[in-house]
Design an enzyme around this catalytic site. Structure first.
Site, PDB file in Angstrom:
ATOM      1  N   LYS A  24      79.445  38.510 -21.180  1.00 48.30           N
ATOM      2  CA  LYS A  24      78.539  37.943 -22.182  1.00 48.30           C
ATOM      3  C   LYS A  24      77.155  38.589 -22.112  1.00 48.30           C
ATOM      4  CE  LYS A  24      79.178  33.676 -20.757  1.00 48.30           C
ATOM      5  NZ  LYS A  24      80.226  33.845 -19.730  1.00 48.30           N
ATOM      6  N   LYS A  58      74.595  26.140 -16.711  1.00 49.16           N
ATOM      7  CA  LYS A  58      74.199  27.515 -16.436  1.00 49.16           C
ATOM      8  C   LYS A  58      73.395  28.048 -17.618  1.00 49.16           C
ATOM      9  CE  LYS A  58      78.354  28.414 -13.667  1.00 49.16           C
ATOM     10  NZ  LYS A  58      79.596  29.205 -13.558  1.00 49.16           N
ATOM     11  N   LYS A 171      89.140  37.365  -7.877  1.00 53.19           N
ATOM     12  CA  LYS A 171      89.032  37.487  -9.333  1.00 53.19           C
ATOM     13  C   LYS A 171      87.911  38.450  -9.689  1.00 53.19           C
ATOM     14  CE  LYS A 171      87.491  34.221 -12.233  1.00 53.19           C
ATOM     15  NZ  LYS A 171      87.498  32.902 -12.914  1.00 53.19           N
ATOM     16  N   LYS A 173      85.564  40.251 -12.843  1.00 54.01           N
ATOM     17  CA  LYS A 173      85.104  40.171 -14.212  1.00 54.01           C
ATOM     18  C   LYS A 173      85.441  41.474 -14.935  1.00 54.01           C
ATOM     19  CE  LYS A 173      83.053  36.126 -13.884  1.00 54.01           C
ATOM     20  NZ  LYS A 173      83.426  34.947 -14.693  1.00 54.01           N
ATOM     21  N   ASP A 202      88.910  38.276 -15.587  1.00 51.02           N
ATOM     22  CA  ASP A 202      88.269  37.304 -16.466  1.00 51.02           C
ATOM     23  C   ASP A 202      87.375  38.052 -17.451  1.00 51.02           C
ATOM     24  OD1 ASP A 202      86.905  35.252 -17.673  1.00 51.02           O
ATOM     25  OD2 ASP A 202      86.062  34.414 -15.832  1.00 51.02           O
ATOM     26  N   ASN A 204      85.731  36.556 -20.003  1.00 51.10           N
ATOM     27  CA  ASN A 204      84.655  35.675 -20.481  1.00 51.10           C
ATOM     28  C   ASN A 204      84.494  35.692 -22.004  1.00 51.10           C
ATOM     29  OD1 ASN A 204      83.308  36.386 -17.444  1.00 51.10           O
ATOM     30  ND2 ASN A 204      83.279  34.254 -18.106  1.00 51.10           N
ATOM     31  N   GLU A 228      92.100  35.902 -17.798  1.00 51.38           N
ATOM     32  CA  GLU A 228      91.342  34.704 -18.164  1.00 51.38           C
ATOM     33  C   GLU A 228      90.426  34.948 -19.361  1.00 51.38           C
ATOM     34  OE1 GLU A 228      88.079  31.815 -15.905  1.00 51.38           O
ATOM     35  OE2 GLU A 228      89.634  32.854 -14.758  1.00 51.38           O
ATOM     36  N   GLU A 254      87.871  26.688 -19.361  1.00 50.14           N
ATOM     37  CA  GLU A 254      86.675  26.305 -18.611  1.00 50.14           C
ATOM     38  C   GLU A 254      85.495  25.939 -19.504  1.00 50.14           C
ATOM     39  OE1 GLU A 254      84.033  30.026 -17.397  1.00 50.14           O
ATOM     40  OE2 GLU A 254      86.038  30.216 -16.565  1.00 50.14           O
ATOM     41  N   HIS A 303      87.950  25.019 -12.945  1.00 52.85           N
ATOM     42  CA  HIS A 303      86.841  25.969 -12.922  1.00 52.85           C
ATOM     43  C   HIS A 303      85.675  25.452 -12.083  1.00 52.85           C
ATOM     44  CE1 HIS A 303      82.894  27.162 -14.814  1.00 52.85           C
ATOM     45  NE2 HIS A 303      83.384  28.344 -14.513  1.00 52.85           N
ATOM     46  N   GLU A 323      88.878  27.464  -7.593  1.00 49.69           N
ATOM     47  CA  GLU A 323      87.943  28.588  -7.566  1.00 49.69           C
ATOM     48  C   GLU A 323      86.928  28.413  -6.443  1.00 49.69           C
ATOM     49  OE1 GLU A 323      85.677  31.274 -10.893  1.00 49.69           O
ATOM     50  OE2 GLU A 323      85.831  29.121 -11.261  1.00 49.69           O
TER      51      GLU A 323
END
Length: 371
Positions: A24, A58, A171, A173, A202, A204, A228, A254, A303, A323
């Site tokens: 992101k 977050k 995991k 990203k 993942d 995202n 993911e 999540e 998550h 996680e």
């Protein structure tokens, strides 16, 4: 029965030692994360019994969660703390004008988790045992070392440390602007770790449907545990289509901010659901998601927030994953034992954690209501 006499709400700002980036950030949709806003709630009854719960946000939303929690907290005063389901509804109606998802239920979550913590403490049981545990430990994987800002050399170093510490999987990203960079990074880690180490990726939410199909196809030979959030979190049909098309399981959920949203995801069809108790409104709502997932024979991988989710995962009939993030470690005096690839329940009642002096030092606002 004793009645709720005092409710204390605290806003805590948890700083991260290094700013972290996922897909992101690389797409320009968000900035690197430098801190986590944590909402603490403590509920105390007239007999002195208390329960502790928390929620979090977050990048944005922390002050809003805190403000909403302060507004609705008086609805708990004078109530029987054992009536958790009814109190969830009462809190939701106290803030009905802002709806029953997102920030509204995330504020309720801290109270709901505190009430479950109190109930388990009164019974003298860890929360998992109160709910009905299927196991005393849960498979766990680490995410915090696999962010996109980290070079492959650092990821490999952190992965080795995690595995040596007893964590069961890693995991990474993905979601780089160049998909070839993603493939190079994941291939390097898979080759270094070998085929026997559980490995997840993942994205995202940062791929469109054609890119997601190409990447899922490219990842098929890598023996991943799951891929993911390849698509937008609310593209339920798209995730379901990927689940049907590929052998590698598709995981998502999540970012969903209510139990109702999870029901729609489960109805669409996906391999692994990843609910987050603080995001869906607490343990009361999480249990509804968990029951629906069980009916659909789905895997569960909650998550974040391992202090809560190890208990919920232990109560899920099918073998789940939890996680591992060490970010919250400074907030609590107690830490979960990790060994042989698994996160182990403690014998301490309730959630089994107490707030540390460091958490109190990071507290930026406190509000108390009394009967």
């Amino acid at each position: 029965m004793d009645r709720i006499e005092r409710v204390t709400i605290s806003s805590v700002t948890l700083p991260l030692s290094v700013p972290v980036s996922d897909a992101k950030v690389l797409t320009g949709r968000q900035r690197p994360m430098t801190e986590v806003a944590v909402l603490f709630a403590e509920v105390t009854d007239a007999g002195g019994a208390s329960g502790f719960g928390f929620s979090y946000s977050k990048r944005a939303g922390g002050p809003g969660q805190y403000a909403h929690a302060c507004e609705i907290a008086p609805a708990l005063l004078g109530e029987d703390p054992s009536d958790i389901g009814r109190l969830w509804d009462k809190l939701a109606w106290a803030g009905a004008s802002v709806g029953r998802s997102g920030l509204a239920v995330q504020a309720i979550a801290a109270f709901d988790i505190a009430l479950w913590d109190m109930k388990a403490k009164r019974a003298g049981l860890p929360l998992a045992k109160l709910l009905g545990a299927h196991r005393d430990s849960v498979r766990c994987y680490n995410t915090s070392g696999g962010f996109l800002h980290a070079p492959v050399s650092s990821i490999l170093e952190r992965a080795a440390e995690s595995l040596a510490a007893g964590i069961g999987g890693i995991k990474l990203k993905v979601g780089q602007p160049s998909t070839s960079v993603d493939l190079t990074r994941v291939t390097a880690v898979r080759e270094k770790l070998g085929d026997d180490v559980p490995l997840m990726v993942d994205a995202n939410q940062q791929w469109d449907r054609p890119t997601a199909r190409r990447m899922c196809r490219a990842f098929e030979p890598m023996n991943l545990v799951w891929i993911e959030e390849p698509l937008d979190a609310y593209d339920f049909d798209g995730h379901a289509a990927l689940s049907r098309a590929f052998d590698t399981p598709i995981a998502t959920g999540e970012m969903l901010a209510s139990a109702a949203e999870h029901m729609a995801l489960i109805d669409a069809g996906v391999d692994i659901v990843q609910p987050d108790a603080p995001r869906v409104g607490g343990i009361t709502q999480f249990l509804k998601v968990m029951a629906a997932a069980e009916r659909a024979h789905l895997q569960l991988a909650p998550h974040f927030a391992r202090e809560i989710h190890v208990h919920l995962a232990a109560a899920y009939p099918l073998e789940p994953w939890v996680e591992h993030f060490e970010w919250f470690d400074p907030l609590f005096n107690e830490h979960l034992e990790i060994a042989d690839g698994r996160m182990h329940l403690s014998a301490r009642p309730g959630l089994g954690v107490t707030v540390s002096d460091q958490a109190r030092a990071w507290t930026v606002a406190t509000h108390e209501v009394t009967a």
